[in-house]
Design a protein around this motif. Structure first.
Motif: not given
Ligand SMILES: *Cc1c(COP(=O)(O)O)cnc(C)c1O
Length: 248
Positions: A49, A70, A235-238, A180, A47, A178, A219-220, A92, A244
């Motif tokens: 963003k 996103n 779905r891995v961002g940070s 969260v 991810v 999907m 996620m992370s 997402v 962020r």
């Molecule tokens: C930002 C986001 C993620 C990633 O989140 P992290 O905690 O940074 O890994 C995953 N899914 C969605 C829908 C997000 O908005």
């Protein structure tokens, strides 16, 4: 007196992303091993963003093939800058119907389908563009116990009805589910149970549409729970890009 920040060179950033990716890869591999799953059953979506197109480029060079965004405005610009890269773009975020035409220009998969009006809008945009779009239904597990509207997502007991709408919509492919991990409701602080509930809903979806087998969860902070429950996409961002600067 404060020192000016060291400029981060592209080489430094590449090394940082490579190390983070390796750590996330190890977490996924360990979680697969612990669950007796093959590593190939889980796809990493990074991810991106709030991070620039230059990071997307470095990630692609490091072997990442799936990225997610996103917010349409940011995503559209970034996808345009990176259109030469062999990437699959996932959307997402919560999606307003007036953004649908833009999103279907670059997104290959939309993870946040949560209402009939959005299905109609996505289908007409995909038809206009002469393309097929993969759709995941975003399940709001905090709506399970009648807790009312939180962020995006369809209540668990309305999933199959929405699934039928996607199946009937031209140019949309019902690809899966999907979620969260919810911050409120019966699953707050219990991501493993939340993801197991999602898998249960996925099983009933697949009895309707066997090919709708994508399960996007984790996620992370909770990817291990998602892999243990049976997620096919995390779905891995940070954990890859860093924390962020702004909360989104
Ligand atoms: C930002 C986001 C993620 C990633 O989140 P992290 O905690 O940074 O890994 C995953 N899914 C969605 C829908 C997000 O908005």
């Amino acid at each position: 007196m404060t020192e000016p920040l060291e400029p981060v060179t592209e080489k430094d950033r590449r090394d940082e992303l490579a190390a983070n990716l390796e750590a996330v890869e190890r977490r996924i591999a360990d979680a697969c091993a612990a669950a007796g799953r093959d590593r190939s059953e889980v796809t990493l979506i990074v991810v991106t963003k709030t991070y620039p197109a230059s990071d997307v480029r470095l990630l692609a060079d490091l072997g990442v093939r799936n990225v997610a965004e996103n917010r349409d405005q940011e995503a559209a610009a970034k996808a345009a800058e990176c259109s030469d890269l062999p990437l699959v773009w996932h959307f997402v975020g919560q999606l307003q119907t007036n953004k649908v035409r833009s999103v279907t220009d670059y997104a290959d998969v939309v993870h946040s389908v949560d209402r009939g009006r959005l299905v109609t809008a996505l289908s007409s945009a995909a038809q206009r563009q002469g393309r097929e779009l993969d759709c995941l239904l975003q399940v709001a597990l905090d709506k399970e116990a009648d807790e009312g509207a939180g962020r995006g997502g369809v209540a668990p007991d309305a999933v199959l009805e929405l699934a039928e709408q996607v199946r009937a919509a031209p140019r949309l492919r019902l690809a899966g589910l999907m979620t969260v991990a919810p911050l409120a409701g019966p699953y707050a602080g219990r991501p493993r149970e939340a993801f197991e509930r999602l898998m249960e809903i996925s099983r009933s979806l697949r009895s309707l549409e066997p090919t709708a087998n994508m399960v996007s969860a984790g996620m992370s902070s909770d990817l291990e729970d998602a892999v243990a429950a049976g997620a096919t996409h995390v779905r891995v961002g940070s954990a890859v890009l860093g924390v962020r600067p702004r909360l989104r």
